[in-house]
Write a protein that holds these residues in place. Structure first.
Motif, PDB file in Angstrom:
ATOM      1  N   PHE A 156       4.308  -5.905 -11.708  1.00 38.44           N
ATOM      2  CA  PHE A 156       5.262  -6.903 -11.200  1.00 38.44           C
ATOM      3  C   PHE A 156       5.228  -6.945  -9.679  1.00 38.44           C
ATOM      4  CE2 PHE A 156       9.659  -8.096  -9.934  1.00 38.44           C
ATOM      5  CZ  PHE A 156       9.639  -9.404 -10.402  1.00 38.44           C
ATOM      6  N   ALA A 157       5.147  -5.767  -9.049  1.00 41.74           N
ATOM      7  CA  ALA A 157       5.104  -5.704  -7.585  1.00 41.74           C
ATOM      8  C   ALA A 157       3.856  -6.403  -7.056  1.00 41.74           C
ATOM      9  CB  ALA A 157       5.129  -4.249  -7.117  1.00 41.74           C
ATOM     10  N   TYR A 158       2.754  -6.291  -7.776  1.00 39.21           N
ATOM     11  CA  TYR A 158       1.500  -6.935  -7.377  1.00 39.21           C
ATOM     12  C   TYR A 158       1.692  -8.453  -7.317  1.00 39.21           C
ATOM     13  CZ  TYR A 158      -3.336  -8.575  -7.676  1.00 39.21           C
ATOM     14  OH  TYR A 158      -4.528  -9.219  -7.445  1.00 39.21           O
ATOM     15  N   GLU A 159       2.299  -9.003  -8.349  1.00 43.93           N
ATOM     16  CA  GLU A 159       2.523 -10.455  -8.383  1.00 43.93           C
ATOM     17  C   GLU A 159       3.481 -10.886  -7.279  1.00 43.93           C
ATOM     18  OE1 GLU A 159       0.845 -12.537 -10.131  1.00 43.93           O
ATOM     19  OE2 GLU A 159      -0.243 -10.976 -11.253  1.00 43.93           O
ATOM     20  N   GLN A 160       4.473 -10.050  -6.997  1.00 36.70           N
ATOM     21  CA  GLN A 160       5.417 -10.371  -5.921  1.00 36.70           C
ATOM     22  C   GLN A 160       4.718 -10.425  -4.566  1.00 36.70           C
ATOM     23  OE1 GLN A 160       8.511  -7.314  -6.508  1.00 36.70           O
ATOM     24  NE2 GLN A 160       9.968  -8.984  -6.862  1.00 36.70           N
ATOM     25  N   VAL A 161       3.832  -9.469  -4.328  1.00 38.95           N
ATOM     26  CA  VAL A 161       3.096  -9.440  -3.053  1.00 38.95           C
ATOM     27  C   VAL A 161       2.204 -10.672  -2.931  1.00 38.95           C
ATOM     28  CG1 VAL A 161       1.362  -8.188  -1.712  1.00 38.95           C
ATOM     29  CG2 VAL A 161       3.169  -6.933  -2.883  1.00 38.95           C
ATOM     30  N   LYS A 162       1.529 -11.017  -4.031  1.00 34.33           N
ATOM     31  CA  LYS A 162       0.675 -12.202  -4.007  1.00 34.33           C
ATOM     32  C   LYS A 162       1.505 -13.455  -3.697  1.00 34.33           C
ATOM     33  CE  LYS A 162      -2.389 -12.702  -7.301  1.00 34.33           C
ATOM     34  NZ  LYS A 162      -2.991 -13.080  -8.621  1.00 34.33           N
ATOM     35  N   ASP A 163       2.626 -13.587  -4.372  1.00 32.91           N
ATOM     36  CA  ASP A 163       3.499 -14.748  -4.122  1.00 32.91           C
ATOM     37  C   ASP A 163       3.996 -14.768  -2.684  1.00 32.91           C
ATOM     38  OD1 ASP A 163       3.176 -15.559  -6.737  1.00 32.91           O
ATOM     39  OD2 ASP A 163       5.083 -14.691  -7.428  1.00 32.91           O
ATOM     40  N   ALA A 164       4.341 -13.585  -2.162  1.00 35.25           N
ATOM     41  CA  ALA A 164       4.848 -13.509  -0.782  1.00 35.25           C
ATOM     42  C   ALA A 164       3.793 -13.966   0.212  1.00 35.25           C
ATOM     43  CB  ALA A 164       5.290 -12.081  -0.473  1.00 35.25           C
TER      44      ALA A 164
ATOM     45  N   PHE B  82       0.829  -1.215   0.000  1.00 35.58           N
ATOM     46  CA  PHE B  82       0.000   0.000   0.000  1.00 35.58           C
ATOM     47  C   PHE B  82       0.865   1.267   0.000  1.00 35.58           C
ATOM     48  CE2 PHE B  82      -3.451  -2.838   1.580  1.00 35.58           C
ATOM     49  CZ  PHE B  82      -4.356  -2.554   0.566  1.00 35.58           C
ATOM     50  N   GLU B  83       2.024   1.205   0.604  1.00 32.62           N
ATOM     51  CA  GLU B  83       2.925   2.352   0.563  1.00 32.62           C
ATOM     52  C   GLU B  83       3.429   2.579  -0.866  1.00 32.62           C
ATOM     53  OE1 GLU B  83       5.020   5.674   1.479  1.00 32.62           O
ATOM     54  OE2 GLU B  83       3.475   4.635   2.654  1.00 32.62           O
ATOM     55  N   GLN B  84       3.699   1.485  -1.594  1.00 28.52           N
ATOM     56  CA  GLN B  84       4.073   1.624  -3.007  1.00 28.52           C
ATOM     57  C   GLN B  84       2.937   2.258  -3.814  1.00 28.52           C
ATOM     58  OE1 GLN B  84       5.509  -2.676  -3.484  1.00 28.52           O
ATOM     59  NE2 GLN B  84       6.846  -1.616  -4.914  1.00 28.52           N
ATOM     60  N   MET B  85       1.721   1.790  -3.558  1.00 30.00           N
ATOM     61  CA  MET B  85       0.554   2.372  -4.239  1.00 30.00           C
ATOM     62  C   MET B  85       0.455   3.869  -3.969  1.00 30.00           C
ATOM     63  SD  MET B  85      -2.564  -0.364  -3.693  1.00 30.00           S
ATOM     64  CE  MET B  85      -3.756   0.898  -4.144  1.00 30.00           C
ATOM     65  N   HIS B  86       0.614   4.221  -2.691  1.00 31.05           N
ATOM     66  CA  HIS B  86       0.501   5.624  -2.296  1.00 31.05           C
ATOM     67  C   HIS B  86       1.526   6.481  -3.035  1.00 31.05           C
ATOM     68  CE1 HIS B  86       0.001   9.100   0.331  1.00 31.05           C
ATOM     69  NE2 HIS B  86       1.306   9.099   0.544  1.00 31.05           N
ATOM     70  N   GLN B  87       2.767   6.036  -3.072  1.00 27.82           N
ATOM     71  CA  GLN B  87       3.820   6.803  -3.736  1.00 27.82           C
ATOM     72  C   GLN B  87       3.579   6.897  -5.246  1.00 27.82           C
ATOM     73  OE1 GLN B  87       6.039   8.562  -2.195  1.00 27.82           O
ATOM     74  NE2 GLN B  87       5.364   7.787  -0.185  1.00 27.82           N
ATOM     75  N   GLN B  88       3.101   5.805  -5.847  1.00 29.19           N
ATOM     76  CA  GLN B  88       2.866   5.808  -7.278  1.00 29.19           C
ATOM     77  C   GLN B  88       1.730   6.757  -7.655  1.00 29.19           C
ATOM     78  OE1 GLN B  88       4.822   4.120  -9.529  1.00 29.19           O
ATOM     79  NE2 GLN B  88       3.708   5.349 -11.021  1.00 29.19           N
ATOM     80  N   LEU B  89       0.663   6.788  -6.873  1.00 29.80           N
ATOM     81  CA  LEU B  89      -0.452   7.704  -7.159  1.00 29.80           C
ATOM     82  C   LEU B  89      -0.007   9.153  -7.029  1.00 29.80           C
ATOM     83  CD1 LEU B  89      -3.602   6.055  -5.517  1.00 29.80           C
ATOM     84  CD2 LEU B  89      -2.813   5.942  -7.873  1.00 29.80           C
ATOM     85  N   ARG B  90       0.852   9.427  -6.081  1.00 33.83           N
ATOM     86  CA  ARG B  90       1.326  10.803  -5.908  1.00 33.83           C
ATOM     87  C   ARG B  90       2.201  11.237  -7.087  1.00 33.83           C
ATOM     88  NH1 ARG B  90       0.371  13.144  -1.074  1.00 33.83           N
ATOM     89  NH2 ARG B  90       2.013  14.663  -1.440  1.00 33.83           N
ATOM     90  N   ARG B  91       2.908  10.272  -7.704  1.00 36.62           N
ATOM     91  CA  ARG B  91       3.734  10.624  -8.867  1.00 36.62           C
ATOM     92  C   ARG B  91       2.897  10.865 -10.110  1.00 36.62           C
ATOM     93  NH1 ARG B  91       7.615   7.030  -6.484  1.00 36.62           N
ATOM     94  NH2 ARG B  91       6.694   5.221  -7.517  1.00 36.62           N
ATOM     95  N   GLY B  92       1.703  10.295 -10.175  1.00 37.67           N
ATOM     96  CA  GLY B  92       0.843  10.453 -11.338  1.00 37.67           C
ATOM     97  C   GLY B  92       1.161   9.430 -12.411  1.00 37.67           C
ATOM     98  N   GLY B  93       0.446   9.538 -13.527  1.00 42.66           N
ATOM     99  CA  GLY B  93       0.641   8.586 -14.608  1.00 42.66           C
ATOM    100  C   GLY B  93      -0.126   7.294 -14.356  1.00 42.66           C
ATOM    101  N   ASP B  94       0.092   6.319 -15.233  1.00 43.34           N
ATOM    102  CA  ASP B  94      -0.588   5.027 -15.130  1.00 43.34           C
ATOM    103  C   ASP B  94       0.061   4.210 -14.015  1.00 43.34           C
ATOM    104  OD1 ASP B  94      -1.779   2.603 -15.400  1.00 43.34           O
ATOM    105  OD2 ASP B  94      -1.214   2.276 -17.498  1.00 43.34           O
ATOM    106  N   PRO B  95      -0.667   3.946 -12.902  1.00 37.79           N
ATOM    107  CA  PRO B  95      -0.050   3.198 -11.803  1.00 37.79           C
ATOM    108  C   PRO B  95      -0.103   1.690 -12.010  1.00 37.79           C
ATOM    109  CG  PRO B  95      -2.264   3.854 -11.195  1.00 37.79           C
ATOM    110  CD  PRO B  95      -2.025   4.402 -12.581  1.00 37.79           C
ATOM    111  N   THR B  96      -0.913   1.233 -12.966  1.00 38.43           N
ATOM    112  CA  THR B  96      -1.099  -0.216 -13.111  1.00 38.43           C
ATOM    113  C   THR B  96       0.135  -0.895 -13.701  1.00 38.43           C
ATOM    114  OG1 THR B  96      -2.166   0.097 -15.276  1.00 38.43           O
ATOM    115  CG2 THR B  96      -3.586   0.043 -13.335  1.00 38.43           C
ATOM    116  N   GLU B  97       0.794  -0.235 -14.666  1.00 35.01           N
ATOM    117  CA  GLU B  97       1.965  -0.851 -15.302  1.00 35.01           C
ATOM    118  C   GLU B  97       3.165  -0.945 -14.365  1.00 35.01           C
ATOM    119  OE1 GLU B  97       2.402  -2.514 -18.089  1.00 35.01           O
ATOM    120  OE2 GLU B  97       0.241  -2.358 -18.363  1.00 35.01           O
ATOM    121  N   PRO B  98       3.589   0.168 -13.723  1.00 33.16           N
ATOM    122  CA  PRO B  98       4.753   0.071 -12.826  1.00 33.16           C
ATOM    123  C   PRO B  98       4.533  -0.898 -11.669  1.00 33.16           C
ATOM    124  CG  PRO B  98       4.205   2.369 -13.288  1.00 33.16           C
ATOM    125  CD  PRO B  98       3.086   1.550 -13.823  1.00 33.16           C
ATOM    126  N   LEU B  99       3.283  -1.086 -11.241  1.00 34.23           N
ATOM    127  CA  LEU B  99       3.013  -1.915 -10.075  1.00 34.23           C
ATOM    128  C   LEU B  99       2.594  -3.339 -10.432  1.00 34.23           C
ATOM    129  CD1 LEU B  99       1.105   0.647  -7.804  1.00 34.23           C
ATOM    130  CD2 LEU B  99       3.463  -0.142  -7.580  1.00 34.23           C
TER     131      LEU B  99
END
Length: 521
Positions: A460-468, A441-458
């Motif tokens: 890989f991170a999404y899959e990593q969190v699910k695996d973890a 959620f902290e990654q999400m928060h930082q990505q939204l503050r930067r703007g742009g499409d948050p789905t692409e940068p996140l």
């Protein structure tokens, strides 16, 4: 009683004609209204000329007043310039008196009014574009307006023969009050002026009484501004007060100088060969122009007083700031105001992720406040959609509805994540799941503050969190139930990101920003 029926029928035709003219020209003018108010008001002179020209264009000072209030609300028009737009609209409305006086009583109206109605109706039915159809409606309105004057003149002519100046000699204050009442009831100073001019031409009232009625009609136009500020911003309320003060000052000066003023106007008008209706139109123009001359040195003082006297109070967090019914009446301006309001709402969401996945009552309070904002947004879109709209304007409001749906889906996701956190925290192994999710959620928060499409940068991170999370379960650190809650939380967070991006792309479309379109939900 035939003259009463004729008078009422003529008044009805006149009001219908005015409505058709105002609505038709407002739609036909389209974005030019926004450009004129936002770009041509950089000085007092330009604001004055813009207000005068706009009133001449749409034939309604009330419509221009509401437009100015709406533009001040959206921030497209500075208060100092909006004041002069309002003053100019008072001068612009005098054209109607000249049209009625110079055309309505000087020609055989049906010779040109009926063809105008016919041409306008044909344009309205057969024109290929919305703006041409609206122009046809305005043309038909002009024809009906002059037909109304003819019928009204006939009725007042018969009334004058019976009453023989029965209203002559009445107290001027009473006549002013009647003028205020006429305009307030009809919500049109132009219609009130038409009644006064035809009553004067028909011999129902004398010139002094007609002049007092015109002064009252001028004051009565402020009723529209006062009604329009209910629920509006502080800036709009300041503008309404400025409008009232200007009209009251003008009326008081006109009443104080009524005797010599009427004598001067009659002397000048007689030298020009004007009949009594033309003389009254000149009087109407003269005292409005005098009011502008008086306000020229006083306006800076008045503006400073209003800006310091009426402070902007802290608005409720769940209250719309740029949208109200004044803006809803202006489809082209409403698009800009809608975008500003949505930008303001979207700016709240990065911080709404703070503290997740742990539940918090403050988050629920924020969700309730934003839901209230979204309900107001939906009410505004429904109100604006009831206007006569071009296809381009309808497309803008369709985009607004899509964004409203995206934001509602985001609120559902936040509410779900908060509830999952509430259930998760009751489990003995919740700290393990929450440690993994908190970093996400902290990654999400930082990505939204930067703007742009948050789905692409996140992605890989999404899959990593699910695996973890699944690895923690296989290691025995998480129960099946806690894992299910954590994965549902994660799934909702991805839906939140997708809806955020859809809303952002739709917002760019609303602002005509050439960005690739997101899929339509």
């Amino acid at each position: 009683m035939g003259y009463i029926s004729a008078s009422l029928g003529g008044l009805g035709l006149f009001l219908l004609g005015m409505w058709l003219i105002t609505e038709g020209l407002r739609v036909a003018a389209g974005p030019s209204l926004e450009r004129l108010l936002s770009s041509w008001t950089s000085s007092r002179w330009r604001g004055l000329v813009s207000g005068t020209l706009l009133t001449v264009m749409v034939q309604s000072s009330s419509a221009v007043t509401v437009a100015a209030l709406g533009f001040v609300n959206t921030g497209l028009l500075r208060f100092e310039r909006a004041v002069w737009v309002i003053f100019g609209s008072n001068l612009g409305t005098t054209l109607t008196a000249w049209l009625v006086a110079m055309i309505g009583f000087s020609f055989k109206i049906d010779l040109f009014a009926l063809p105008i109605i016919g041409v306008g109706a044909l344009l309205r039915v057969f024109a290929p574009f919305d703006r041409y159809r609206s122009l046809g409606m305005a043309l038909a309105g002009f024809g009906l307006l002059f037909m109304g004057i003819q019928v009204l003149s006939s009725g007042f002519g018969q009334m004058g023969e019976r009453l023989s100046l029965g209203m002559a000699g009445q107290p001027l204050v009473l006549m002013v009050g009647i003028g205020v009442l006429l305009t307030t009831l009809m919500q049109s100073s132009s219609a009130a002026l038409a009644v006064v001019l035809t009553a004067l031409a028909g011999g129902v009232i004398d010139f002094d009484g007609a002049a007092a009625l015109v002064i009252g009609a001028n004051v009565g136009t402020t009723s529209t501004a006062l009604l329009s500020i209910l629920g509006a911003t502080v800036q709009a309320r300041r503008l309404a007060v400025a409008h009232v003060l200007f009209n009251l000052l003008t009326a008081l000066v006109a009443l104080a100088l009524l005797g010599p003023g009427v004598d001067l106007v009659v002397a000048v008008a007689s030298g020009w060969g004007l009949a009594p209706p033309g003389q009254l139109a000149l009087f109407h123009t003269a005292f409005n122009a005098l009011g502008i001359v008086l306000m020229w040195p006083l306006e800076p003082v008045l503006t400073r007083f209003l800006l310091t006297r009426f402070k902007e109070r802290q608005r409720a967090t769940a209250q719309l700031q740029f949208l109200d019914r004044n803006v809803a009446d202006l489809p082209d301006a409403a698009r800009t105001a809608l975008a500003r309001e949505i930008e303001r709402i979207l700016a709240r969401y990065p911080d709404a992720l703070g503290g997740l996945p742990r539940p918090h009552d403050e988050r629920l309070k924020g969700i309730a406040e934003r839901r209230q904002l979204l309900a107001g947004l939906g009410d505004f879109l429904a109100m604006a959609g009831r206007q006569q709209l071009t296809e381009e304007q309808m497309n803008g409001f369709r985009i607004g509805w899509r964004i409203q749906l995206n934001l509602s889906n985001m609120e559902d996701a936040l509410a779900g994540m908060n509830e999952h956190g509430r259930q998760m925290i009751r489990q003995p192994d919740h700290e393990v799941a929450m440690a993994v999710l908190a970093a996400w959620f902290e990654q999400m928060h930082q990505q939204l503050r930067r703007g742009g499409d948050p789905t692409e940068p996140l992605r890989f991170a999404y899959e990593q969190v699910k695996d973890a999370l699944m690895q923690r379960a296989m290691d025995g650190a998480l129960t099946r139930y806690t894992l299910d809650l954590a994965l549902q939380d994660l799934s909702l967070s991805r839906r939140f990101l997708e809806q955020w991006w859809r809303a952002t792309v739709h917002l760019r479309a609303l602002l005509d920003d050439p960005e690739p379109q997101a899929p339509i939900p």
